[in-house]
Design an enzyme around this catalytic site. Structure first.
Site, PDB file in Angstrom:
ATOM      1  N   ASP A  84      29.617 -17.116 -13.065  1.00  0.00           N
ATOM      2  CA  ASP A  84      27.836 -17.076 -12.388  1.00  0.00           C
ATOM      3  C   ASP A  84      27.377 -18.117 -13.689  1.00  0.00           C
ATOM      4  O   ASP A  84      27.563 -17.687 -14.525  1.00  0.00           O
ATOM      5  CB  ASP A  84      26.957 -16.811 -11.451  1.00  0.00           C
ATOM      6  CG  ASP A  84      26.517 -15.477 -12.538  1.00  0.00           C
ATOM      7  OD1 ASP A  84      26.454 -15.137 -13.572  1.00  0.00           O
ATOM      8  OD2 ASP A  84      25.729 -14.207 -11.543  1.00  0.00           O
ATOM      9  N   LYS A  86      25.012 -20.862 -10.196  1.00  0.00           N
ATOM     10  CA  LYS A  86      23.771 -21.832  -9.549  1.00  0.00           C
ATOM     11  C   LYS A  86      22.763 -21.384  -9.823  1.00  0.00           C
ATOM     12  O   LYS A  86      22.976 -20.438 -10.223  1.00  0.00           O
ATOM     13  CB  LYS A  86      23.843 -21.020  -8.471  1.00  0.00           C
ATOM     14  CG  LYS A  86      25.172 -20.808  -7.048  1.00  0.00           C
ATOM     15  CD  LYS A  86      24.918 -20.466  -5.700  1.00  0.00           C
ATOM     16  CE  LYS A  86      25.557 -18.395  -6.140  1.00  0.00           C
ATOM     17  NZ  LYS A  86      23.986 -17.547  -5.827  1.00  0.00           N
ATOM     18  N   MET A  97      13.604 -12.467 -11.309  1.00  0.00           N
ATOM     19  CA  MET A  97      13.095 -13.285  -9.942  1.00  0.00           C
ATOM     20  C   MET A  97      11.943 -13.238  -9.813  1.00  0.00           C
ATOM     21  O   MET A  97      11.470 -14.095  -8.723  1.00  0.00           O
ATOM     22  CB  MET A  97      14.577 -13.558  -8.946  1.00  0.00           C
ATOM     23  CG  MET A  97      15.913 -13.865  -9.327  1.00  0.00           C
ATOM     24  SD  MET A  97      16.560 -13.751  -8.147  1.00  0.00           S
ATOM     25  CE  MET A  97      17.318 -12.448  -7.471  1.00  0.00           C
TER      26      MET A  97
HETATM   27  N1  SAH Z   1      22.890  -9.229 -10.971  1.00  0.00           N
HETATM   28  C1  SAH Z   1      22.230  -9.505 -11.842  1.00  0.00           C
HETATM   29  C2  SAH Z   1      20.264 -10.324 -11.381  1.00  0.00           C
HETATM   30  C3  SAH Z   1      21.129 -11.493 -10.982  1.00  0.00           C
HETATM   31  S1  SAH Z   1      19.202 -12.279  -9.804  1.00  0.00           S
HETATM   32  C4  SAH Z   1      22.093  -8.403 -12.427  1.00  0.00           C
HETATM   33  O1  SAH Z   1      21.872  -7.479 -12.610  1.00  0.00           O
HETATM   34  O2  SAH Z   1      20.744  -8.103 -13.718  1.00  0.00           O
HETATM   35  C5  SAH Z   1      19.024 -13.024 -11.632  1.00  0.00           C
HETATM   36  C6  SAH Z   1      17.919 -12.454 -11.893  1.00  0.00           C
HETATM   37  O3  SAH Z   1      18.123 -11.426 -13.143  1.00  0.00           O
HETATM   38  C7  SAH Z   1      17.288 -13.301 -13.019  1.00  0.00           C
HETATM   39  O4  SAH Z   1      16.516 -14.248 -12.298  1.00  0.00           O
HETATM   40  C8  SAH Z   1      16.079 -12.555 -14.071  1.00  0.00           C
HETATM   41  O5  SAH Z   1      15.405 -11.930 -13.632  1.00  0.00           O
HETATM   42  C9  SAH Z   1      17.441 -11.672 -13.728  1.00  0.00           C
HETATM   43  N2  SAH Z   1      18.159 -11.925 -14.913  1.00  0.00           N
HETATM   44  C10 SAH Z   1      19.460 -11.870 -15.777  1.00  0.00           C
HETATM   45  N3  SAH Z   1      19.894 -11.468 -16.168  1.00  0.00           N
HETATM   46  C11 SAH Z   1      18.384 -11.428 -17.599  1.00  0.00           C
HETATM   47  C12 SAH Z   1      18.072 -11.489 -19.237  1.00  0.00           C
HETATM   48  N4  SAH Z   1      19.284 -11.617 -20.128  1.00  0.00           N
HETATM   49  N5  SAH Z   1      17.331 -10.776 -19.559  1.00  0.00           N
HETATM   50  C13 SAH Z   1      15.780 -11.115 -18.273  1.00  0.00           C
HETATM   51  N6  SAH Z   1      16.695 -11.441 -17.234  1.00  0.00           N
HETATM   52  C14 SAH Z   1      17.860 -11.486 -17.069  1.00  0.00           C
END
Ligand code: SAH
Length: 267
Positions: A43, A65, A180
């Site tokens: 992703d 996405k 998010m």
């Molecule tokens: N499965 C992922 C989350 C996916 S939803 C997890 O466990 O981290 C996507 C959201 O995750 C983004 O909009 C943001 O809010 C957060 N996110 C993912 N990677 C990030 C990062 N490196 N730094 C800050 N927020 C992050």
């Protein structure tokens, strides 16, 4: 033409968490699977250095996405995983953070099981924990917070029957970590304050946590939205709300982002 009476031997899909970005945070299990995969379907949030670790003979498919530019519908991704498992032995479905934390890993796993495909989850470090830590913010602390809630800010607060009960969170969770949430921050902040959360409650936003481009924005419920507008702060970021954010001042200077070893690990 020969007909086999036995069930065809399908490959296996590994639903793998890639962590938040720093390749040093990848699990050994994830690394081993990346080295042995026939195909990797990833992703948008998987970081470039992690994609760079994939063996050159492995097929890489970007199913990324990002808000506003959907490149593949979720049903199509599940379908793609099924097709790939029928054609390959080791299929890695690579997701940012942890596959089961706002990653739609549950849906994909159910879809694969329904199609009779063998599937296994490999947890990753979720952004809510790692981006907070790399910003010097422990999500719990004996003196400031004994509970933490991970919540999605993607669904509009204030919409008809929102699934997230923001006022219950305002009362019941000492640390709130919102995924998010940048686009909806104005609604979320007003719901929390309407539910009695103090206007001076500290808030941190951490963008691209654990990556070289990590940025933090620190404020309070009263001023964070204005700061986001003024600095044009963009997603992807997590928001951390609660007293633990006060530890930023003391701990951020010694976070891994400032460690001399950190840039070596990223390279
Ligand atoms: N499965 C992922 C989350 C996916 S939803 C997890 O466990 O981290 C996507 C959201 O995750 C983004 O909009 C943001 O809010 C957060 N996110 C993912 N990677 C990030 C990062 N490196 N730094 C800050 N927020 C992050």
């Amino acid at each position: 033409m020969s007909h086999s009476l036995t069930q065809p031997a399908f490959g296996k899909v590994y639903l793998v968490g890639a962590g938040p970005g720093d390749p040093g945070l990848l699990t050994l299990k994830a690394k081993g699977l990346l080295e042995h995969a026939d195909v990797v379907i990833h992703d948008a949030l998987v970081s470039p250095p992690i994609l760079g670790m994939i063996c050159e003979h492995t097929r890489i498919i970007d199913a990324g996405k990002r808000r506003g530019r959907h490149s593949m519908a979720q049903e199509d991704i599940t379908q793609l995983l099924i097709e790939q498992a029928k054609a390959n032995a080791v299929v890695v479905r690579l997701k940012g953070g942890d596959p089961f934390v706002f990653g739609r890993g549950g849906e994909e796993m159910m879809g694969l099981l329904e199609a009779g495909i063998d599937v296994e989850v490999v947890p990753g470090i979720t952004a809510g924990i790692a981006a907070s830590a790399y910003a010097g913010i422990p999500v719990t602390h004996r003196d400031y917070s004994s509970s933490v809630t991970f919540v999605t800010g993607h669904e509009a607060a204030g919409k008809y029957r929102p699934q997230v009960n923001w006022s219950a969170l305002a009362q019941g969770s000492e640390t709130i970590v919102i995924y998010m949430g940048v686009h909806n921050l104005v609604n979320i902040v007003s719901e929390l304050m309407a539910a009695g959360m103090g206007p001076d409650t500290p808030v941190a936003l951490v963008r691209w946590g654990t990556r070289p481009e990590q940025e933090e924005l620190i404020g309070t419920l009263t001023n964070i939205v204005r700061q986001v507008e003024e600095t044009q702060f963009q997603a992807p970021a997590i928001a951390i709300i609660g007293r633990v954010v006060n530890l930023y001042e003391v701990l951020a200077p010694v976070s891994p982002m400032h460690s001399p070893h950190w840039s070596a690990v990223q390279a």
